[in-house]
Design a protein around this motif. Structure first.
Motif, PDB file in Angstrom:
ATOM      1  N   SER A 199      -0.583  -4.454  -2.874  1.00  0.00           N
ATOM      2  CA  SER A 199      -2.014  -4.768  -2.978  1.00  0.00           C
ATOM      3  C   SER A 199      -2.252  -6.055  -3.755  1.00  0.00           C
ATOM      4  N   GLN A 200      -1.328  -6.427  -4.646  1.00  0.00           N
ATOM      5  CA  GLN A 200      -1.468  -7.666  -5.400  1.00  0.00           C
ATOM      6  C   GLN A 200      -1.193  -8.896  -4.537  1.00  0.00           C
ATOM      7  N   THR A 201      -0.308  -8.737  -3.583  1.00  0.00           N
ATOM      8  CA  THR A 201       0.146  -9.892  -2.799  1.00  0.00           C
ATOM      9  C   THR A 201      -0.446  -9.950  -1.404  1.00  0.00           C
ATOM     10  N   ALA A 202      -1.186  -8.921  -0.993  1.00  0.00           N
ATOM     11  CA  ALA A 202      -1.686  -8.915   0.384  1.00  0.00           C
ATOM     12  C   ALA A 202      -2.933  -8.045   0.505  1.00  0.00           C
ATOM     13  N   GLN A 203      -3.709  -8.340   1.534  1.00  0.00           N
ATOM     14  CA  GLN A 203      -4.799  -7.471   1.948  1.00  0.00           C
ATOM     15  C   GLN A 203      -4.252  -6.505   2.988  1.00  0.00           C
ATOM     16  N   ILE A 204      -4.694  -5.255   2.926  1.00  0.00           N
ATOM     17  CA  ILE A 204      -4.099  -4.211   3.764  1.00  0.00           C
ATOM     18  C   ILE A 204      -5.185  -3.482   4.555  1.00  0.00           C
ATOM     19  N   ILE A 205      -4.900  -3.250   5.837  1.00  0.00           N
ATOM     20  CA  ILE A 205      -5.690  -2.339   6.659  1.00  0.00           C
ATOM     21  C   ILE A 205      -4.707  -1.334   7.244  1.00  0.00           C
ATOM     22  N   ALA A 206      -4.925  -0.050   6.961  1.00  0.00           N
ATOM     23  CA  ALA A 206      -3.979   0.979   7.375  1.00  0.00           C
ATOM     24  C   ALA A 206      -4.709   2.320   7.520  1.00  0.00           C
ATOM     25  N   PRO A 207      -4.114   3.273   8.207  1.00  0.00           N
ATOM     26  CA  PRO A 207      -4.695   4.619   8.279  1.00  0.00           C
ATOM     27  C   PRO A 207      -4.876   5.205   6.881  1.00  0.00           C
ATOM     28  N   ASP A 208      -5.864   6.039   6.730  1.00  0.00           N
ATOM     29  CA  ASP A 208      -6.223   6.575   5.407  1.00  0.00           C
ATOM     30  C   ASP A 208      -5.061   7.306   4.738  1.00  0.00           C
ATOM     31  N   GLN A 209      -4.250   8.006   5.525  1.00  0.00           N
ATOM     32  CA  GLN A 209      -3.170   8.800   4.913  1.00  0.00           C
ATOM     33  C   GLN A 209      -2.060   7.938   4.315  1.00  0.00           C
ATOM     34  N   TYR A 210      -2.011   6.653   4.724  1.00  0.00           N
ATOM     35  CA  TYR A 210      -0.975   5.760   4.202  1.00  0.00           C
ATOM     36  C   TYR A 210      -1.506   4.742   3.199  1.00  0.00           C
ATOM     37  N   PHE A 211      -2.805   4.606   3.160  1.00  0.00           N
ATOM     38  CA  PHE A 211      -3.372   3.456   2.427  1.00  0.00           C
ATOM     39  C   PHE A 211      -3.016   3.475   0.941  1.00  0.00           C
ATOM     40  N   GLN A 212      -3.157   4.608   0.272  1.00  0.00           N
ATOM     41  CA  GLN A 212      -2.910   4.654  -1.169  1.00  0.00           C
ATOM     42  C   GLN A 212      -1.447   4.382  -1.501  1.00  0.00           C
ATOM     43  N   ASP A 213      -0.539   4.934  -0.679  1.00  0.00           N
ATOM     44  CA  ASP A 213       0.891   4.680  -0.905  1.00  0.00           C
ATOM     45  C   ASP A 213       1.227   3.212  -0.677  1.00  0.00           C
ATOM     46  N   LEU A 214       0.610   2.610   0.348  1.00  0.00           N
ATOM     47  CA  LEU A 214       0.822   1.181   0.586  1.00  0.00           C
ATOM     48  C   LEU A 214       0.264   0.340  -0.553  1.00  0.00           C
ATOM     49  N   HIS A 215      -0.862   0.759  -1.067  1.00  0.00           N
ATOM     50  CA  HIS A 215      -1.518   0.038  -2.165  1.00  0.00           C
ATOM     51  C   HIS A 215      -0.598  -0.072  -3.375  1.00  0.00           C
ATOM     52  N   ASN A 216       0.152   0.993  -3.664  1.00  0.00           N
ATOM     53  CA  ASN A 216       1.026   1.024  -4.842  1.00  0.00           C
ATOM     54  C   ASN A 216       2.482   0.713  -4.526  1.00  0.00           C
ATOM     55  N   LEU A 217       2.769   0.330  -3.283  1.00  0.00           N
ATOM     56  CA  LEU A 217       4.150   0.051  -2.892  1.00  0.00           C
ATOM     57  C   LEU A 217       4.671  -1.203  -3.601  1.00  0.00           C
ATOM     58  N   ILE A 218       5.825  -1.075  -4.256  1.00  0.00           N
ATOM     59  CA  ILE A 218       6.417  -2.203  -4.992  1.00  0.00           C
ATOM     60  C   ILE A 218       7.190  -3.078  -4.017  1.00  0.00           C
ATOM     61  N   VAL A 219       6.834  -4.348  -3.955  1.00  0.00           N
ATOM     62  CA  VAL A 219       7.485  -5.289  -3.036  1.00  0.00           C
ATOM     63  C   VAL A 219       8.366  -6.301  -3.759  1.00  0.00           C
ATOM     64  N   TYR A 220       8.202  -6.403  -5.072  1.00  0.00           N
ATOM     65  CA  TYR A 220       9.047  -7.326  -5.836  1.00  0.00           C
ATOM     66  C   TYR A 220       8.988  -6.938  -7.308  1.00  0.00           C
ATOM     67  N   GLU A 221      10.112  -7.106  -7.992  1.00  0.00           N
ATOM     68  CA  GLU A 221      10.171  -6.835  -9.428  1.00  0.00           C
ATOM     69  C   GLU A 221      10.652  -8.093 -10.142  1.00  0.00           C
ATOM     70  N   LEU A 222       9.798  -8.624 -10.976  1.00  0.00           N
ATOM     71  CA  LEU A 222      10.126  -9.852 -11.699  1.00  0.00           C
ATOM     72  C   LEU A 222      11.162  -9.582 -12.772  1.00  0.00           C
ATOM     73  N   SER A 223      11.991 -10.563 -13.016  1.00  0.00           N
ATOM     74  CA  SER A 223      12.988 -10.476 -14.074  1.00  0.00           C
ATOM     75  C   SER A 223      12.927 -11.734 -14.930  1.00  0.00           C
ATOM     76  N   LYS A 224      13.648 -11.733 -16.005  1.00  0.00           N
ATOM     77  CA  LYS A 224      13.651 -12.888 -16.902  1.00  0.00           C
ATOM     78  C   LYS A 224      14.335 -14.094 -16.268  1.00  0.00           C
ATOM     79  N   ASN A 225      15.130 -13.858 -15.241  1.00  0.00           N
ATOM     80  CA  ASN A 225      15.833 -14.959 -14.574  1.00  0.00           C
ATOM     81  C   ASN A 225      14.954 -15.692 -13.568  1.00  0.00           C
ATOM     82  N   ASP A 226      13.806 -15.118 -13.227  1.00  0.00           N
ATOM     83  CA  ASP A 226      12.918 -15.762 -12.263  1.00  0.00           C
ATOM     84  C   ASP A 226      12.254 -16.986 -12.871  1.00  0.00           C
TER      85      ASP A 226
END
Length: 208
Positions: free
Chosen positions: A24-51
């Motif tokens: 949800s931070q990196t994109a706008q989402i349109i999805a069926p209601d049953q998937y929307f909340q899980d997609l909203h909180n789906l982790i797509v990247y984890e920052l590290s100190k090396n980034d």
């Protein structure tokens, strides 16, 4: 029936360092209601100190993560193919001596630039000529014209940049804001191309 998820990547986002980035931070989402909340909180990247301060998140990575978690869904992408994640470092307190030094440097530099310009175009001679045309008198210092002209320069700069401190006169962007926007667009374009080239080089190296 195939469920479709529509994803539109954002051009640029800001976040704190060492933080998990959700879809949800990196994109706008349109999805069926049953998937929307899980997609909203789906982790797509984890920052590290090396980034670095700028991280490029490609849409292919996002599609891959969504497909792994929602294999029965079809992913459709719209808009940009990458999102630039800007990592906001902890701000260091600016010392007052440094602030005053920079302010004095800019003030002196801009003042000298204006003075040199007026000297080059012989502005004093122009004012003397205008004063003689209007009043019929010759004076060396036509303050009647020079003082309003000086105030006019300051007012003109305020109107040109459409700002006085943090106050705006209207919603129209100033020329400085437009130039900064164009610079940001060019910078983002450069970062994405550089990131893609580095990814291709790494793949070529692995192939060798």
């Amino acid at each position: 029936m195939v469920n479709t998820i529509y994803v539109r990547m954002r051009s640029r986002v800001e976040t704190k360092e060492c933080k998990k980035i959700t879809l949800s931070q990196t994109a706008q989402i349109i999805a069926p209601d049953q998937y929307f909340q899980d997609l909203h909180n789906l982790i797509v990247y984890e920052l590290s100190k090396n980034d670095n301060q700028l991280v490029v998140l490609d849409v292919m990575r996002v599609i891959n993560i969504i497909s792994l978690h929602f294999p029965d869904c079809e992913v459709q992408t719209i808009g940009p193919s990458q999102t630039i994640i800007e990592v906001i470092k902890k701000k260091k307190l600016t010392s007052w001596p440094l602030f005053l030094f920079v302010w004095l440097l800019l003030f002196t530099g801009s003042g000298l630039a204006i003075l040199n310009f007026h000297e080059e175009v012989s502005m004093q001679a122009v004012h003397q000529k205008l004063y003689w045309i209007i009043t019929g008198k010759e004076v060396t210092k036509p303050l009647l014209l020079q003082i309003p002209y000086s105030f006019g320069i300051g007012m003109g700069m305020i109107l040109f940049f459409n700002h006085i401190f943090k106050k705006r006169f209207n919603e129209e962007p100033s020329p400085l804001e437009i130039e900064m926007f164009n610079y940001q667009q060019d910078l983002d374009h450069y970062v994405t191309i550089k990131q893609n080239n580095e990814s291709v080089k790494r793949l070529d190296g692995d192939g060798d």
